[in-house]
Design a protein around this motif. Structure first.
Motif, PDB file in Angstrom:
ATOM      1  N   GLU A 172       0.755  -6.461  -2.201  1.00  0.00           N
ATOM      2  CA  GLU A 172      -0.390  -6.595  -1.304  1.00  0.00           C
ATOM      3  C   GLU A 172      -1.074  -7.954  -1.514  1.00  0.00           C
ATOM      4  O   GLU A 172      -1.458  -8.640  -0.552  1.00  0.00           O
ATOM      5  N   LEU A 183       1.318  -1.085  -9.864  1.00  0.00           N
ATOM      6  CA  LEU A 183       1.357  -2.544 -10.080  1.00  0.00           C
ATOM      7  C   LEU A 183       2.193  -3.234  -9.011  1.00  0.00           C
ATOM      8  O   LEU A 183       1.794  -4.261  -8.455  1.00  0.00           O
ATOM      9  N   ARG A 201      -1.556 -10.907   1.181  1.00  0.00           N
ATOM     10  CA  ARG A 201      -2.878 -11.449   1.531  1.00  0.00           C
ATOM     11  C   ARG A 201      -2.884 -12.969   1.381  1.00  0.00           C
ATOM     12  O   ARG A 201      -3.467 -13.694   2.181  1.00  0.00           O
ATOM     13  N   ALA A 245       0.225  -3.213  -5.699  1.00  0.00           N
ATOM     14  CA  ALA A 245      -0.905  -4.149  -5.680  1.00  0.00           C
ATOM     15  C   ALA A 245      -0.418  -5.591  -5.622  1.00  0.00           C
ATOM     16  O   ALA A 245      -1.016  -6.449  -4.956  1.00  0.00           O
ATOM     17  N   GLN A 287       0.824  -1.206   0.000  1.00  0.00           N
ATOM     18  CA  GLN A 287       0.000   0.000   0.000  1.00  0.00           C
ATOM     19  C   GLN A 287       0.859   1.257   0.000  1.00  0.00           C
ATOM     20  O   GLN A 287       0.585   2.222  -0.727  1.00  0.00           O
TER      21      GLN A 287
END
Lengths: 570, 570
Positions: B447, B441, B451, B444, B428
């Protein structure tokens, strides 16, 4: 050029702060943008966005019947994923979020990430990308999104307001996008806050066909076209790009990009509407104005959305946002004025029946106006030279246009018409053709004179005529707003009127009284050379005019003198 | 510049024709202008007007709650008396006509004559002249009318809609005018249709304080001001000119003159509103936008109407016209979102509780990101040079900004935080700070990687990490939209990911598998030199890039190699 700002780097945030203050009764600022106030029934949240500089896109179309939130990026720059995520969370009413935006790489990525994050939070998140710009790519899915953003947002906003679920709102949004085509032209570039030079330019005297709203390359530059041809170009290219099996109903947007003004758009709309109807299309609820702009860019775009039975009512539906408001109720309560109600405005007013005395008077009026015309024609250049000292030198020309129009108008009227009516008609013609303040005053004064005389009197004694002259003078005093001594035609007219009234009251006949009073007009006109105008002239011009008589007073004296000769001869 | 027209001499008529076509559902064209559709209860007819070029003044504010008709003159030219008379007759509903317009000589005379003619026809006709421009004269009755036209029309339109008689509507109109003050500034002139040169100009870098909307002289030219100071100037001068005994409630218009855009007006509004409130005033229903324009003139004006108990409800009342629409019902049905509803958007999300394995993983993540930072710092200039061949040369700089933000973010997180969370936070921070497509990119993808790993697993075997890398790669594929061979970072990332998966699936340990797969990334990056980019680069730049590897692929290879060394060392 963008002129109002404090720190250019803070422009996007600063303008958003002002927007939020202004519309505090209907939107709320959150990190990354705005969310709308909400009703009692939860709706699917349509969250739109993109860079700033496109107002009313995007925050200007948040509200009932449209979007539930807008993500506000920097000028011409995609908002960040964190911004989109934040606005999406705040806008969610428990029925999911649809992000919708124009097809630009940065927006696609950032909204995509935000949708992922919302899903990770357990919020259903969808994406509807707008791809309406036929100039940007042959393949529909690779096209940019421009003013067609609006039709897609409108359809989804209306669908959400009807309570549809997220699958249905998404499906309708995709249908709206598939039915929408836009083509734009640019006349000039735009300038970012704090910059002196435009971000891009269009060659002088050309238009950029299909140029993008941030200056992205278009199809080609073509020489500037007359409005009719520009309309044909836009309509024809869009109709060629129509979706397959397109029906005949079309929702339409003629969108201004920033500095192309309403009047220009209306003028173009006249041609666009004709061309669309000629092609057999039915235009539904057209919008002409600024819906997706690019700061102070010059240009416009035409958007067509082919409507089927699903899209039609959603396009027509009410909405109430800061920049876009539509309501069917106020119009439904009204009716067009009937032909009877309007008839009075456009009816040809016919001459009243004239008595014997009025018909004799008509001969004198015709002679007098002919004499005025010949006098003015003789002195046109002289009057022009006098007027040029401190004015624009058109007094002789204007007076000649007025009297020529007046004599032409009465030449069309037959021998049955009375003198009062002739003067009224002469005055109207004079006012309409002569232009300028003096033309309007002369016209109105003649009309008042004629109304005073009327066409039903048994006779027109000197007292009635003198009272008519007083009406003439009072009309000019009231309408023109000048005072005696202001160096205007009043400085010839009022001495004439006073003297005429005095002599007639003393029992003098009209003709000698008029001629004698005419001397007062001539003296009064000459004496205006010593005056400074008190109205309508800047100080340097006022000073310059000292030593030269007033042109309007001079022509007034010439005219009353010429009329006096006519009266002496009858 | 005014660009859209056919015959410049016909501009005013042509634009009116388009306007009438567009709004055929609510207005009707008559000789000289337009009249509105009407309701069942007859009203006093408020007929406004003046020259064209000021849209939405004047025909754009005809409709329920505002004017009943508008007289449409030529551009910047008074309509003729015949036009005003015709529209007045057509608009009359049997309760009389009030003409209202700004104080200009031509309008005063022509509307005055039209009123006389209406009276001669037996129609009660009144005149309310608007005199709001404090810059134009010291004496209130000699001032010009500019954007204050709008407040006066609004009050009279609302009064007529309430059914008041002509005496009362006229009285309220005069009260509105007496309570209204405007001050404007111009940044640039405007150009008439068909002309190349502006009608007047403002010196570069200056603003014309009080300059009239047709270029009439103002108070003085002053150097351009920052927005805050401009707002102070406008507010302070208007407050000095306040009517005697002025109460504290103020209806407000911040009006754009043509090319000064919404965002600029919003920004200025923020300062205006603050200044007015600081002076103790209550702002009632402010309007910010274009209400009285001058073609493409740059500038704005601030109008204040001091409200008493009579004017207040009339200013607030609903209206529905082409350009101005106001409704209380849609907003009354809404409520602001509650703090609870918005909390999700702005809440600080806290780290989930991490298990033992996730905490060990965190150490590896920190080491890996530190190694990435040092590698990127070392190669920043080289990456910039590669990127400059066909790009803007900022790849090294952008990557360094991203990784620096990421390591700074995780440095703030304590030892209780797991590796999955660290990667999400790093991603982030990277996306928000790095900017550009590659920044978004990378952010993300990190991230998504984080996750996938999560912080609750018992252990993180090689297969889980390899699947996380696949998540990383898939995120970039999906968000970026590129294909293998498009000369992007995918040409290093996908060979690496494929090889890592293959080796881990074959039972190899993570560290040697990663290092071996890193060779594939390096080879893939080197081989991009032979490729042409297929997305995002114009053809000349694409050709130029052949022979140079892709900067994004190069940095990707450097990074996986650096991470491989960290894994080998743990």
């Amino acid at each position: 050029m963008t002129r109002i700002y404090d720190d250019p780097a803070e422009f996007a945030d600063d303008q958003l702060a002002g927007f939020l203050d202004l519309y505090a009764d209907r939107v709320r600022g959150v990190h990354g943008g705005v969310v709308a106030h909400r009703g009692d029934e939860p709706q699917v949240a349509v969250v739109i966005g993109g860079g700033s500089g496109h107002y009313p896109a995007f925050c200007g179309t948040v509200g009932p019947g449209m979007a539930h939130g807008a993500v506000v990026g920097n000028i011409f720059t995609s908002p960040s994923a964190a911004q989109a995520y934040s606005v999406g969370r705040a806008a969610d009413q428990g029925r999911g979020v649809i992000f919708s935006f124009g097809n630009y790489a940065g927006d696609v990525i950032n909204f995509g990430i935000a949708a992922e994050r919302l899903r990770a939070d357990g919020i259903d998140a969808r994406i509807v990308v707008v791809t309406d710009d036929i100039a940007s790519a042959a393949e529909e899915e690779r096209r940019r999104g421009i003013a067609g953003d609006f039709t897609v947002f409108k359809v989804m906003g209306a669908a959400a307001a009807r309570g549809h679920d997220i699958d249905e709102v998404e499906r309708l949004g995709r249908a709206a996008n598939a039915a929408t085509r836009t083509l734009g032209v640019a006349f000039s570039g735009c300038t970012m806050p704090g910059e002196d030079e435009p971000l891009f330019t269009v060659p002088d005297g050309h238009l950029g066909l299909g140029l993008g709203i941030h200056g992205e390359p278009g199809i080609r530059d073509v020489p500037m076209l007359p409005a009719r041809e520009l309309a044909d170009l836009l309509v024809d290219d869009l109709l060629k790009a129509a979706p397959a099996g397109a029906p005949g109903r079309i929702g339409t947007i003629l969108n201004g990009l920033g500095t192309t003004k309403y009047e220009e758009l209306f003028l173009l709309w006249g041609h666009v509407a004709r061309r669309l109807r000629d092609a057999g299309h039915e235009i539904v609820d057209p919008e002409v104005g600024e819906l997706v702009t690019s700061l102070d860019m010059g240009g416009c775009s035409l958007t067509l959305m082919w409507l089927d039975d699903e899209l039609d009512p959603l396009w027509r539906a009410d909405a109430y946002t800061p920049a876009y408001r539509k309501a069917s109720a106020p119009l439904a309560a009204l009716r067009a004025p009937s032909g009877d109600e309007l008839a009075g405005a456009e009816a040809v007013v016919t001459a009243p029946e004239a008595g014997e005395a009025a018909r004799r008077l008509a001969g004198t009026v015709r002679d007098a106006l002919a004499a005025v015309e010949s006098t003015i024609r003789e002195h046109e250049n002289e009057l022009g030279r006098i007027d040029a000292v401190a004015g624009d030198g058109d007094h002789g020309r204007g007076m000649l246009k007025g009297i020529t129009a007046a004599t032409a108008r009465i030449a069309d009227l037959g021998p049955e018409v009375g003198g009062g009516w002739l003067l009224q008609q002469a005055g109207q013609a004079w006012a309409e053709r002569a232009g300028g303040t003096s033309g309007v005053l002369w016209g109105a004064a003649l009309e008042a004179f004629g109304r005073h005389l009327g066409d039903t009197a048994e006779s027109y004694p000197a007292g009635v005529v003198a009272a008519g002259v007083r009406e003439f003078a009072s009309t000019i005093e009231q309408l023109g707003g000048a005072q005696p001594g202001d160096k205007t035609l009043l400085d010839a007219l009022l001495p004439f009127t006073d003297e005429l009234e005095r002599r007639v009251a003393a029992g003098e006949e009209l003709a000698p009284a008029w001629s004698a009073a005419g001397q007062s007009a001539t003296t009064g006109a000459r004496d205006t050379a010593e005056l400074r105008p008190r109205i309508g002239r800047a100080r340097p011009l006022a000073e310059k005019s000292v030593g030269t008589p007033d042109a309007g007073a001079t022509s007034m004296a010439l005219i009353v003198t010429a009329v006096g000769r006519v009266l002496e001869g009858t």
